[in-house]
Scaffold this motif. Sequence first.
Motif, mmCIF file in Angstrom:
data_model
loop_
_atom_site.group_PDB
_atom_site.id
_atom_site.type_symbol
_atom_site.label_atom_id
_atom_site.label_comp_id
_atom_site.label_asym_id
_atom_site.label_seq_id
_atom_site.Cartn_x
_atom_site.Cartn_y
_atom_site.Cartn_z
ATOM 1 N N UNK A 4 79.622 -2.103 17.951
ATOM 2 C CA UNK A 4 80.654 -1.550 17.084
ATOM 3 C C UNK A 4 80.531 -2.274 15.749
ATOM 4 N N UNK A 5 80.352 -1.507 14.682
ATOM 5 C CA UNK A 5 80.170 -2.111 13.371
ATOM 6 C C UNK A 5 81.255 -1.603 12.432
ATOM 7 N N UNK A 6 82.080 -2.537 11.950
ATOM 8 C CA UNK A 6 83.152 -2.188 11.023
ATOM 9 C C UNK A 6 82.690 -2.324 9.581
ATOM 10 N N UNK A 7 83.355 -1.602 8.708
ATOM 11 C CA UNK A 7 83.128 -1.725 7.275
ATOM 12 C C UNK A 7 84.393 -1.283 6.543
ATOM 13 N N UNK A 20 89.116 1.653 6.467
ATOM 14 C CA UNK A 20 88.192 0.986 7.359
ATOM 15 C C UNK A 20 87.460 2.005 8.221
ATOM 16 N N UNK A 21 86.196 1.708 8.504
ATOM 17 C CA UNK A 21 85.401 2.563 9.383
ATOM 18 C C UNK A 21 84.777 1.701 10.473
ATOM 19 N N UNK A 22 84.551 2.302 11.623
ATOM 20 C CA UNK A 22 83.885 1.615 12.729
ATOM 21 C C UNK A 22 82.992 2.612 13.435
ATOM 22 N N UNK A 23 81.708 2.298 13.468
ATOM 23 C CA UNK A 23 80.736 3.176 14.099
ATOM 24 C C UNK A 23 80.237 2.532 15.393
ATOM 25 N N UNK A 24 80.278 3.298 16.460
ATOM 26 C CA UNK A 24 79.757 2.838 17.747
ATOM 27 C C UNK A 24 78.358 3.407 17.940
ATOM 28 N N UNK A 25 77.436 2.539 18.386
ATOM 29 C CA UNK A 25 76.067 2.992 18.605
ATOM 30 C C UNK A 25 75.500 2.326 19.856
ATOM 31 N N UNK A 26 74.456 2.947 20.405
ATOM 32 C CA UNK A 26 73.830 2.392 21.597
ATOM 33 C C UNK A 26 73.908 3.364 22.761
ATOM 34 N N UNK A 27 73.953 2.798 23.970
ATOM 35 C CA UNK A 27 73.952 3.597 25.193
ATOM 36 C C UNK A 27 75.362 4.123 25.486
#
Length: 123
Positions: A4-7, A20-27
């Motif tokens: 989870x990466x916030x910005x 604020x944004x949060x992108x989830x990535x991966x499996x």
Amino acid sequence: QVQLVESGGGLVQAGGSLRLSCVASGSIFSINTMAWYRQAPGKQRELVAAVTKSGSTNYADSVKGRFTISRDNAKNTVYLQLNSLRPEDTAVYYCNADIIYRRGWDVGEINYWGQGTQVTVSS
């Protein structure tokens, strides 16, 4: 593995706004509830707002009417619009998500945290 990466954090004057944004990535098979928490110096981490997969939301009383949580399921992203900011909103804001994984017949849910993004509101 999931990240989870916030910005979007930063320094703003009282009365100002941030997004604020949060992108989830991966499996990721699916994502249930996504939420934002915050932790101010010397205080416990507290829930700010949460949104379910279907779009139901809930907010801490201290931010109702000022903050808005939303999500884009296609982008695995959750947003937090912060309006009418006050100095007491100063904190590190953390993204949180209930990630559903699927490995063959094995399906389960794991809770993940982002690394946090600093929001500072000057008076």
